[in-house]
Design a protein around this motif. Structure first.
Motif, PDB file in Angstrom:
ATOM      1  N   GLN A  65       0.846  -1.199   0.000  1.00 13.83           N
ATOM      2  CA  GLN A  65       0.000   0.000   0.000  1.00 13.83           C
ATOM      3  C   GLN A  65       0.872   1.237   0.000  1.00 13.83           C
ATOM      4  OE1 GLN A  65      -2.707  -0.419   3.378  1.00 13.83           O
ATOM      5  NE2 GLN A  65      -4.390  -0.722   1.980  1.00 13.83           N
ATOM      6  N   LEU A  66       0.337   2.296  -0.583  1.00 17.81           N
ATOM      7  CA  LEU A  66       1.093   3.536  -0.721  1.00 17.81           C
ATOM      8  C   LEU A  66       0.148   4.709  -0.520  1.00 17.81           C
ATOM      9  CD1 LEU A  66       3.937   4.621  -1.630  1.00 17.81           C
ATOM     10  CD2 LEU A  66       2.995   4.729  -3.941  1.00 17.81           C
ATOM     11  N   THR A  67       0.607   5.695   0.204  1.00 14.10           N
ATOM     12  CA  THR A  67      -0.198   6.888   0.372  1.00 14.10           C
ATOM     13  C   THR A  67       0.699   8.093   0.577  1.00 14.10           C
ATOM     14  OG1 THR A  67      -2.174   7.772   1.461  1.00 14.10           O
ATOM     15  CG2 THR A  67      -0.487   6.838   2.888  1.00 14.10           C
ATOM     16  N   GLY A  68       0.119   9.270   0.478  1.00 12.56           N
ATOM     17  CA  GLY A  68       0.837  10.518   0.675  1.00 12.56           C
ATOM     18  C   GLY A  68      -0.187  11.631   0.760  1.00 12.56           C
ATOM     19  N   VAL A  69       0.270  12.860   0.778  1.00 18.47           N
ATOM     20  CA  VAL A  69      -0.652  13.975   0.936  1.00 18.47           C
ATOM     21  C   VAL A  69      -0.604  14.916  -0.261  1.00 18.47           C
ATOM     22  CG1 VAL A  69      -0.513  13.900   3.450  1.00 18.47           C
ATOM     23  CG2 VAL A  69       1.027  15.416   2.183  1.00 18.47           C
ATOM     24  N   ILE A 111     -14.148  20.438   7.168  1.00 17.17           N
ATOM     25  CA  ILE A 111     -15.549  20.030   7.068  1.00 17.17           C
ATOM     26  C   ILE A 111     -16.475  21.158   7.519  1.00 17.17           C
ATOM     27  CG2 ILE A 111     -17.281  18.487   8.077  1.00 17.17           C
ATOM     28  CD1 ILE A 111     -15.140  16.296   8.099  1.00 17.17           C
ATOM     29  N   ASN A 112     -16.049  21.910   8.525  1.00 21.98           N
ATOM     30  CA  ASN A 112     -16.875  22.992   9.079  1.00 21.98           C
ATOM     31  C   ASN A 112     -16.723  24.312   8.337  1.00 21.98           C
ATOM     32  OD1 ASN A 112     -17.731  21.185  11.021  1.00 21.98           O
ATOM     33  ND2 ASN A 112     -16.361  21.932  12.619  1.00 21.98           N
ATOM     34  N   ASN A 113     -16.027  24.299   7.198  1.00 24.19           N
ATOM     35  CA  ASN A 113     -15.827  25.510   6.388  1.00 24.19           C
ATOM     36  C   ASN A 113     -15.062  26.607   7.133  1.00 24.19           C
ATOM     37  OD1 ASN A 113     -17.281  24.662   3.955  1.00 24.19           O
ATOM     38  ND2 ASN A 113     -19.096  24.748   5.265  1.00 24.19           N
ATOM     39  N   LYS A 114     -14.186  26.188   8.018  1.00 25.01           N
ATOM     40  CA  LYS A 114     -13.330  27.139   8.733  1.00 25.01           C
ATOM     41  C   LYS A 114     -12.007  27.338   7.996  1.00 25.01           C
ATOM     42  CE  LYS A 114     -11.002  27.758  13.247  1.00 25.01           C
ATOM     43  NZ  LYS A 114     -11.601  29.048  13.647  1.00 25.01           N
ATOM     44  N   TYR A 115     -11.504  26.265   7.398  1.00 29.48           N
ATOM     45  CA  TYR A 115     -10.227  26.314   6.696  1.00 29.48           C
ATOM     46  C   TYR A 115     -10.454  26.106   5.202  1.00 29.48           C
ATOM     47  CZ  TYR A 115      -8.707  25.239  11.490  1.00 29.48           C
ATOM     48  OH  TYR A 115      -8.526  25.233  12.868  1.00 29.48           O
ATOM     49  N   ALA A 116      -9.859  26.985   4.393  1.00 31.24           N
ATOM     50  CA  ALA A 116     -10.043  26.894   2.935  1.00 31.24           C
ATOM     51  C   ALA A 116      -9.162  25.830   2.305  1.00 31.24           C
ATOM     52  CB  ALA A 116      -9.753  28.252   2.297  1.00 31.24           C
ATOM     53  N   MET A 117      -7.989  25.581   2.886  1.00 25.15           N
ATOM     54  CA  MET A 117      -7.057  24.584   2.347  1.00 25.15           C
ATOM     55  C   MET A 117      -6.415  23.819   3.498  1.00 25.15           C
ATOM     56  SD  MET A 117      -5.101  26.632  -0.769  1.00 25.15           S
ATOM     57  CE  MET A 117      -4.561  28.027   0.261  1.00 25.15           C
ATOM     58  N   ILE A 118      -6.212  22.533   3.299  1.00 27.07           N
ATOM     59  CA  ILE A 118      -5.501  21.712   4.276  1.00 27.07           C
ATOM     60  C   ILE A 118      -4.604  20.731   3.540  1.00 27.07           C
ATOM     61  CG2 ILE A 118      -7.338  21.879   6.005  1.00 27.07           C
ATOM     62  CD1 ILE A 118      -8.023  18.924   5.325  1.00 27.07           C
ATOM     63  N   VAL A 119      -3.638  20.197   4.272  1.00 25.48           N
ATOM     64  CA  VAL A 119      -2.756  19.151   3.756  1.00 25.48           C
ATOM     65  C   VAL A 119      -3.271  17.820   4.300  1.00 25.48           C
ATOM     66  CG1 VAL A 119      -0.387  18.296   3.667  1.00 25.48           C
ATOM     67  CG2 VAL A 119      -0.823  20.768   3.784  1.00 25.48           C
ATOM     68  N   SER A 120      -3.694  16.924   3.409  1.00 26.82           N
ATOM     69  CA  SER A 120      -4.223  15.637   3.864  1.00 26.82           C
ATOM     70  C   SER A 120      -4.122  14.615   2.738  1.00 26.82           C
ATOM     71  CB  SER A 120      -5.670  15.789   4.350  1.00 26.82           C
ATOM     72  OG  SER A 120      -6.076  14.624   5.059  1.00 26.82           O
ATOM     73  N   GLY A 121      -4.579  13.388   3.031  1.00 26.57           N
ATOM     74  CA  GLY A 121      -4.386  12.293   2.092  1.00 26.57           C
ATOM     75  C   GLY A 121      -5.671  11.694   1.578  1.00 26.57           C
ATOM     76  N   PRO A 122      -5.554  10.660   0.731  1.00 23.48           N
ATOM     77  CA  PRO A 122      -6.733  10.058   0.102  1.00 23.48           C
ATOM     78  C   PRO A 122      -7.662   9.351   1.066  1.00 23.48           C
ATOM     79  CG  PRO A 122      -4.752   8.792  -0.398  1.00 23.48           C
ATOM     80  CD  PRO A 122      -4.297  10.049   0.259  1.00 23.48           C
ATOM     81  N   TRP A 123      -7.186   9.073   2.278  1.00 18.44           N
ATOM     82  CA  TRP A 123      -8.054   8.430   3.268  1.00 18.44           C
ATOM     83  C   TRP A 123      -9.255   9.304   3.627  1.00 18.44           C
ATOM     84  CZ3 TRP A 123      -2.930   9.818   4.408  1.00 18.44           C
ATOM     85  CH2 TRP A 123      -2.766  10.980   5.168  1.00 18.44           C
ATOM     86  N   SER A 128     -12.785   6.570 -13.019  1.00 11.18           N
ATOM     87  CA  SER A 128     -13.903   7.404 -13.466  1.00 11.18           C
ATOM     88  C   SER A 128     -14.834   7.792 -12.320  1.00 11.18           C
ATOM     89  CB  SER A 128     -14.698   6.679 -14.560  1.00 11.18           C
ATOM     90  OG  SER A 128     -15.234   5.453 -14.074  1.00 11.18           O
ATOM     91  N   GLY A 129     -14.990   6.902 -11.349  1.00 12.81           N
ATOM     92  CA  GLY A 129     -15.866   7.210 -10.225  1.00 12.81           C
ATOM     93  C   GLY A 129     -15.147   7.874  -9.066  1.00 12.81           C
ATOM     94  N   ASN A 130     -13.862   8.080  -9.214  1.00 15.40           N
ATOM     95  CA  ASN A 130     -13.069   8.654  -8.130  1.00 15.40           C
ATOM     96  C   ASN A 130     -11.950   9.526  -8.720  1.00 15.40           C
ATOM     97  OD1 ASN A 130     -12.019   9.224  -5.623  1.00 15.40           O
ATOM     98  ND2 ASN A 130     -11.401   7.124  -5.125  1.00 15.40           N
ATOM     99  N   PRO A 131     -12.303  10.579  -9.451  1.00 19.31           N
ATOM    100  CA  PRO A 131     -11.286  11.388 -10.146  1.00 19.31           C
ATOM    101  C   PRO A 131     -10.304  12.065  -9.203  1.00 19.31           C
ATOM    102  CG  PRO A 131     -13.434  12.468 -10.190  1.00 19.31           C
ATOM    103  CD  PRO A 131     -13.668  11.092  -9.675  1.00 19.31           C
ATOM    104  N   ASP A 132     -10.712  12.361  -7.976  1.00 17.30           N
ATOM    105  CA  ASP A 132      -9.779  12.999  -7.041  1.00 17.30           C
ATOM    106  C   ASP A 132      -8.636  12.067  -6.667  1.00 17.30           C
ATOM    107  OD1 ASP A 132     -11.055  15.564  -6.709  1.00 17.30           O
ATOM    108  OD2 ASP A 132     -12.633  14.525  -5.604  1.00 17.30           O
ATOM    109  N   LEU A 133      -8.895  10.763  -6.661  1.00 17.82           N
ATOM    110  CA  LEU A 133      -7.828   9.809  -6.375  1.00 17.82           C
ATOM    111  C   LEU A 133      -6.732   9.899  -7.434  1.00 17.82           C
ATOM    112  CD1 LEU A 133      -6.784   7.501  -4.565  1.00 17.82           C
ATOM    113  CD2 LEU A 133      -7.990   5.908  -6.094  1.00 17.82           C
ATOM    114  N   LYS A 134      -7.120  10.183  -8.669  1.00 17.41           N
ATOM    115  CA  LYS A 134      -6.144  10.302  -9.741  1.00 17.41           C
ATOM    116  C   LYS A 134      -5.154  11.437  -9.465  1.00 17.41           C
ATOM    117  CE  LYS A 134      -4.571   9.264 -13.881  1.00 17.41           C
ATOM    118  NZ  LYS A 134      -3.909   7.973 -14.165  1.00 17.41           N
ATOM    119  N   VAL A 135      -5.621  12.504  -8.818  1.00 15.28           N
ATOM    120  CA  VAL A 135      -4.714  13.604  -8.453  1.00 15.28           C
ATOM    121  C   VAL A 135      -3.661  13.100  -7.469  1.00 15.28           C
ATOM    122  CG1 VAL A 135      -4.536  15.945  -7.543  1.00 15.28           C
ATOM    123  CG2 VAL A 135      -6.583  15.256  -8.807  1.00 15.28           C
ATOM    124  N   PHE A 136      -4.097  12.286  -6.515  1.00 14.68           N
ATOM    125  CA  PHE A 136      -3.138  11.730  -5.560  1.00 14.68           C
ATOM    126  C   PHE A 136      -2.136  10.811  -6.257  1.00 14.68           C
ATOM    127  CE2 PHE A 136      -6.349  12.980  -2.399  1.00 14.68           C
ATOM    128  CZ  PHE A 136      -5.526  13.548  -1.437  1.00 14.68           C
TER     129      PHE A 136
END
Length: 471
Positions: free
Chosen positions: A166-170, A293-305, A400-408
């Motif tokens: 398995q492989l992941t990153g942010v 999630i609460n619309n307090k932060y416009a950008m965050i560093v996080s992963g595909p999880w 096709s059903g998860n285009p954001d994963l392709k960015v990761f």
């Protein structure tokens, strides 16, 4: 999916005692052999979640069927689930009781501790052509299992101590609604778009956007940071900061307090200094995930999880790259050729390692090769929405059903392995987090320099002193 929390993936819970404990316990446990084992049976300990475990068991069954058909022999893979937080402790205890498994699934950081404990196979001993087999893996995945050790002759040799499963990153999650309200175009989603972006999606632009999206009167801030090393590594990488250098005499030396390291941490801390980052890393603050999630932060560093979690929350989000720094590199892309970009990310994930106590190393190795076959690995990725470790599986994965994963996936092409030294828990929790927070609070470059200098002193004293003992 590899699960993410506000803690850093891969932090060993027992810190500095972990390595010495492994060395002692395995020297005791390996001396008198192990419990009797049936021929054609191997035992594997894993830490998958329920959804992953179900898919894994399907793969185990298909391997047993394939082996019987292709080899004409019956084999069995006995799978035991181990809680992630207890994994290393379980392995150590198994050494005492001589009940160690044949294969263990471990976090990349924990693998290094096992290597320094001298209890896992260098797979070159089983397959001298292992490097050739790994050549079709994501570059950072194969690099993460190549671990250098200093030997008695003073020379450093690199072995291959696992096969990545398995492989992941942010990357950067951003709130699309906030971007639209501020009239800011969405950032790039492919490496080619990143290369051609005008204005460039670099750290200067990232800081400008964070400022523009900061509206304290609405309790809205441009970005939220995490003070852990793991979440900060993408920025160090993008600025070209090396972590460890190996001198000609084979000694490991920390060089994070170089100009590149100071520039990277100063750039990161400046987001807090100018008010774009409200201190999400402080104790008691709203953490980045919750604030996004609460619309307090416009950008965050996080992963595909977090993809499923954020979709369920209803937040209108996109995913883009870690902003470019001055360390522009040629990144290989599918189909041949390279793209020159300055983005980078970190590496999380897990590896399968074969313990030296096994009596059937070749059967273990054959199972791990089957697990990462393109068609088998594609089944895994399609069922679970995960980043392919095996590049030959990527064309077989349906994004096709998860285009954001392709960015990761694109972001992971730029990844750099974490420091290949043991005691990651000590490095992260006891050394780097306090010094990164010290740098944030310093509010000037001189304070950043002092913080990194102190971190280097501690790393040399608490980790590298032992690393530089020949093995």
């Amino acid at each position: 999916m590899i699960r993410g929390t506000n803690r850093t993936p891969g932090i060993a819970r027992k810190g500095g005692a972990c390595l010495l404990g492994i060395l002692f316990l395995f020297s005791v446990g390996c001396g008198g052999g192990r419990i009797a084992q049936e021929k054609g049976t191997i035992t594997l300990w894993e830490t998958y979640n329920n959804e992953e475990h179900d898919v894994f068991m399907e793969i185990v069954k298909s391997f047993e069927e394939w082996y019987a058909k292709e080899r004409g022999e019956e084999v069995h893979v006995r799978v035991k689930r181990i809680p992630f937080d207890q994994h290393i402790q379980k392995i150590k205890f198994s050494a005492i009781t001589r009940t160690a498994p044949d294969i263990v699934r471990v976090d990349a950081g924990e693998l290094i501790d096992l290597v320094y404990g001298q209890i896992v196979y260098d797979l070159k001993e089983i397959d001298p052509k292992i490097e050739e087999y790994l050549s079709t893996f994501m570059p950072v995945a194969r690099e993460s299992v190549r671990i250098p050790l200093r030997h008695p002759d003073g020379k450093v040799r690199t072995g291959v101590y696992g096969i990545p499963d398995q492989l992941t990153g942010v990357a950067i999650y951003y709130n699309r609604t906030m971007f639209k309200e501020a009239g800011i175009p969405f950032p790039p989603r492919t490496l080619r778009e990143l290369r051609d972006a005008d204005p460039p999606w670099d750290f200067k632009r990232f800081r400008e956007v964070a400022k523009a999206l900061t509206k304290p009167e609405r309790n809205q801030y441009g970005v939220a940071l995490n003070s852990s090393l793991w979440f900060s590594l993408p920025f160090f990488n993008a600025f070209g900061a090396d972590f460890i250098k190996i001198d000609p005499d084979g000694k490991f030396r920390c060089v994070l307090d170089s100009d590149s390291g100071i520039n990277a941490l100063t750039a990161l801390a400046s987001l807090y200094w100018d008010g774009s980052e409200p201190g999400a890393w402080l104790a008691g603050a709203i953490n980045p995930d919750r604030g996004f999630i609460n619309n307090k932060y416009a950008m965050i560093v996080s992963g595909p999880w977090n993809l499923k979690t954020f979709r369920k929350s209803g937040v209108d989000f996109g995913v883009t790259f870690i902003p470019e720094g001055p360390n522009r590199r040629e990144i290989p892309v599918p189909g041949g050729g390279t793209i020159r970009v300055g983005t980078s990310t970190n590496v999380g994930g897990t590896d399968m390692a074969i313990l030296k106590t096994t009596r059937q190393p070749r059967l273990c190795y054959e199972f791990l090769k089957y697990l990462t076959r393109p068609e088998v690995h594609a089944k895994w990725c399609n069922a679970l929405g995960q980043i392919p470790v095996q590049t030959l599986a990527e064309p077989l994965v349906d994004f096709s059903g998860n285009p954001d994963l392709k960015v990761f996936v694109e972001q992971m092409r730029t990844a750099v392995p974490r420091p290949k030294i043991p005691r990651y828990g000590v490095l992260e929790v006891s050394i780097m987090v306090p010094q990164i927070e010290r740098a944030f609070r310093a509010r000037n470059r001189a304070g950043v320099r002092l913080a990194l200098g102190k971190a280097v002193e501690e790393i040399d004293r608490r980790i590298l002193r032992d690393v530089n003992v020949p093995r």
